[in-house]
Motif scaffolding. Sequence first.
Motif, PDB file in Angstrom:
ATOM      1  N   LEU A 199      52.265  47.364  42.000  1.00  0.00           N
ATOM      2  CA  LEU A 199      52.830  46.589  42.649  1.00  0.00           C
ATOM      3  C   LEU A 199      52.283  46.104  44.007  1.00  0.00           C
ATOM      4  O   LEU A 199      52.260  44.834  44.530  1.00  0.00           O
ATOM      5  N   THR A 200      51.845  47.320  44.590  1.00  0.00           N
ATOM      6  CA  THR A 200      51.379  47.102  45.881  1.00  0.00           C
ATOM      7  C   THR A 200      50.272  46.282  45.768  1.00  0.00           C
ATOM      8  O   THR A 200      49.679  45.303  46.607  1.00  0.00           O
ATOM      9  N   GLY A 201      49.312  46.257  44.764  1.00  0.00           N
ATOM     10  CA  GLY A 201      48.053  45.492  44.699  1.00  0.00           C
ATOM     11  C   GLY A 201      48.499  43.708  44.408  1.00  0.00           C
ATOM     12  O   GLY A 201      47.934  43.044  44.914  1.00  0.00           O
ATOM     13  N   ALA A 202      49.346  43.810  43.658  1.00  0.00           N
ATOM     14  CA  ALA A 202      50.033  42.394  43.359  1.00  0.00           C
ATOM     15  C   ALA A 202      50.383  41.701  44.768  1.00  0.00           C
ATOM     16  O   ALA A 202      50.232  40.538  45.174  1.00  0.00           O
ATOM     17  N   ALA A 203      51.134  42.426  45.569  1.00  0.00           N
ATOM     18  CA  ALA A 203      51.817  42.009  46.638  1.00  0.00           C
ATOM     19  C   ALA A 203      50.519  41.694  47.676  1.00  0.00           C
ATOM     20  O   ALA A 203      50.513  40.571  48.468  1.00  0.00           O
ATOM     21  N   ALA A 204      49.530  42.457  47.650  1.00  0.00           N
ATOM     22  CA  ALA A 204      48.281  42.414  48.456  1.00  0.00           C
ATOM     23  C   ALA A 204      47.731  41.256  48.177  1.00  0.00           C
ATOM     24  O   ALA A 204      47.106  40.446  49.128  1.00  0.00           O
ATOM     25  N   GLY A 205      47.599  40.764  46.854  1.00  0.00           N
ATOM     26  CA  GLY A 205      46.671  39.790  46.137  1.00  0.00           C
ATOM     27  C   GLY A 205      47.397  38.406  46.166  1.00  0.00           C
ATOM     28  O   GLY A 205      46.667  37.195  46.148  1.00  0.00           O
ATOM     29  N   PHE A 206      48.789  38.564  46.106  1.00  0.00           N
ATOM     30  CA  PHE A 206      49.579  37.375  45.845  1.00  0.00           C
ATOM     31  C   PHE A 206      50.348  36.854  46.740  1.00  0.00           C
ATOM     32  O   PHE A 206      51.166  35.766  46.929  1.00  0.00           O
ATOM     33  N   LEU A 207      50.569  37.792  47.881  1.00  0.00           N
ATOM     34  CA  LEU A 207      51.780  37.306  48.931  1.00  0.00           C
ATOM     35  C   LEU A 207      51.028  37.393  50.268  1.00  0.00           C
ATOM     36  O   LEU A 207      51.369  36.599  50.866  1.00  0.00           O
ATOM     37  N   LEU A 208      50.257  38.531  50.684  1.00  0.00           N
ATOM     38  CA  LEU A 208      49.434  38.500  51.735  1.00  0.00           C
ATOM     39  C   LEU A 208      48.686  37.045  52.029  1.00  0.00           C
ATOM     40  O   LEU A 208      48.460  36.547  52.836  1.00  0.00           O
TER      41      LEU A 208
ATOM     42  N   VAL B 175      45.479  52.179  50.396  1.00  0.00           N
ATOM     43  CA  VAL B 175      44.779  51.441  51.245  1.00  0.00           C
ATOM     44  C   VAL B 175      43.456  50.888  50.317  1.00  0.00           C
ATOM     45  O   VAL B 175      43.448  49.578  50.691  1.00  0.00           O
ATOM     46  N   LEU B 176      42.804  51.293  49.448  1.00  0.00           N
ATOM     47  CA  LEU B 176      41.788  50.697  48.667  1.00  0.00           C
ATOM     48  C   LEU B 176      42.313  49.719  47.909  1.00  0.00           C
ATOM     49  O   LEU B 176      41.834  48.543  47.822  1.00  0.00           O
ATOM     50  N   VAL B 177      43.555  49.882  47.474  1.00  0.00           N
ATOM     51  CA  VAL B 177      44.090  48.947  46.309  1.00  0.00           C
ATOM     52  C   VAL B 177      44.572  47.812  47.182  1.00  0.00           C
ATOM     53  O   VAL B 177      44.048  46.407  46.720  1.00  0.00           O
ATOM     54  N   GLN B 178      44.970  47.893  48.434  1.00  0.00           N
ATOM     55  CA  GLN B 178      45.538  46.558  48.915  1.00  0.00           C
ATOM     56  C   GLN B 178      44.224  46.089  49.605  1.00  0.00           C
ATOM     57  O   GLN B 178      44.139  44.758  49.490  1.00  0.00           O
TER      58      GLN B 178
ATOM     59  N   ALA C  60      42.261  44.196  46.581  1.00  0.00           N
ATOM     60  CA  ALA C  60      42.943  42.926  46.123  1.00  0.00           C
ATOM     61  C   ALA C  60      42.918  41.581  47.125  1.00  0.00           C
ATOM     62  O   ALA C  60      42.899  40.494  46.696  1.00  0.00           O
ATOM     63  N   LEU C  61      43.156  42.168  48.469  1.00  0.00           N
ATOM     64  CA  LEU C  61      43.245  40.964  49.469  1.00  0.00           C
ATOM     65  C   LEU C  61      41.792  40.658  49.460  1.00  0.00           C
ATOM     66  O   LEU C  61      41.601  39.204  49.736  1.00  0.00           O
ATOM     67  N   LEU C  62      40.677  41.312  49.618  1.00  0.00           N
ATOM     68  CA  LEU C  62      39.295  40.608  49.616  1.00  0.00           C
ATOM     69  C   LEU C  62      39.073  39.818  48.503  1.00  0.00           C
ATOM     70  O   LEU C  62      38.443  38.935  48.646  1.00  0.00           O
ATOM     71  N   LEU C  63      39.509  40.198  47.430  1.00  0.00           N
ATOM     72  CA  LEU C  63      39.076  39.456  45.958  1.00  0.00           C
ATOM     73  C   LEU C  63      39.956  38.229  46.198  1.00  0.00           C
ATOM     74  O   LEU C  63      39.370  36.972  45.847  1.00  0.00           O
ATOM     75  N   MET C  64      41.091  38.278  46.358  1.00  0.00           N
ATOM     76  CA  MET C  64      41.924  37.435  46.082  1.00  0.00           C
ATOM     77  C   MET C  64      42.014  35.970  47.200  1.00  0.00           C
ATOM     78  O   MET C  64      42.097  34.837  47.072  1.00  0.00           O
ATOM     79  N   ASN C  65      41.676  36.668  48.404  1.00  0.00           N
ATOM     80  CA  ASN C  65      41.234  35.595  49.589  1.00  0.00           C
ATOM     81  C   ASN C  65      40.246  34.668  48.945  1.00  0.00           C
ATOM     82  O   ASN C  65      40.447  33.252  49.298  1.00  0.00           O
ATOM     83  N   ASN C  66      39.354  35.217  48.426  1.00  0.00           N
ATOM     84  CA  ASN C  66      38.298  34.292  48.225  1.00  0.00           C
ATOM     85  C   ASN C  66      38.153  33.492  47.015  1.00  0.00           C
ATOM     86  O   ASN C  66      37.969  32.168  46.871  1.00  0.00           O
TER      87      ASN C  66
END
Length: 429
Positions: free
Chosen positions: A249-258, A372-375, A378-384
């Motif tokens: 869930l944390t990864g999903a939030a980092a990838g699709f919400l942040l 922290v690594l999951v966040q 996910a953020l690094l990948l999904m931003n791009n």
Amino acid sequence: MSASEDAAEETVEANGALVPEVGDEEQDQDRLPGAYKLWLVGILVSLVGNEVFYFALGWAASEYGGSIAALALSAITLPRVLLLLVGGAVSDRVSARRVLITGDAVMLIFSVALATVAYSLGAPPLLLVATGVAVGVVDAFYLPASGSMPRRLVAEAQLPRALSLRQVGGQVINMGGGPLAGVLVGLAGFAGAAFVNAVTFAFTLVVLTAVRPRHDVSPAPKRDGLLKEASSGVKVAFSHPVLRPGLWLTGAAAGFLLPVLTLLVPLLVREEDWGAGIAGLVLGAQGVGMVAVTLLVVKRGPLGRPGLMAAGALILAGAGVLALGLSPTATVAVAAGVVIGIGNGTFSAHIAPLVLASSPDSHLSRIQAVLVLVQSLALLLMNNVLGALVDLQGATVVVVACAVMLVGAGLTGLASDPLRNDRTGLDRR
């Protein structure tokens, strides 16, 4: 045995006095320990220094063009991601407090040296990149240790309120840090920012030497090599019935919400031709909704079962993102920002204490490293990925797609019995 169970079974206070009556005991449980408040002050002061310093680093690097600016910031992220698991293992081995004290001492010395060099030479690209690497390496050890400290300073039942208070402080600093950083960098430049950072590290170092964990755990036994212990954190995290869905869930939030907040809101506002002011209002409305929820949790404690609330909050945030993507007017977009903030705040206020309280005592810092690594990944990948999709399909389509993914992630979380029914942090009496 958990920290809260230890507290419940104590019959004598440290000074030899009898435990108060139930009413007084409940009042004491509602009051966060002084050691935690002192530690929190130190962390927030350090965060002010970081806000100023990161702004100064990016500003100084931007003088040399986008490539150098990206390289300087990536120099922080790359070593941080590569060494996070090792940093968590070291913290579990030698104690989080020692790692934090060492990290603050190293950064104090480094910041003073950097201020001296920058005052004499300015801020050439090589110095900026080297600075980014140094900060990233220290962060890899510091962040897992810092993330585990609330569990060591407060009882399990107090974690939601303690972490929400930290989140509120962080939000306030994030809102005011940019303007403050701009003024300080304009007056004193990169060297001045490095000196201010050194002062905040000195203050935090003094605080950490005065703080003694109330619920500290023994260091993990040194049975295996450091790399094997680091990988053990990943194994434990993703084999645990509650931690595994919580991390997803944390990864999903980092990838699709942040990314909606940092990347897609400006792109959507430009696409709709609403102007930069509306983008600021949407982000400000999100901040208001988030702070309102976290303040409520600070005052009342968790709003329900943490896994259930976190999963439901992603569905609410997804609904807000959907409303944002389909907003016919700027006013609706700002209102959608409030809904997103309420969902984001509810999620953060419940998932963080759930992960921390569910972590085995032997792996506190390592689980924080995995978190922290999951966040970060996910953020690094999904931003791009999302940025590229906007170029192909437009911002509206991508925002709606993020909303669908968030709702789907929340529904998946609700389907997990261990996550949905977990009562970690709730009053068990």
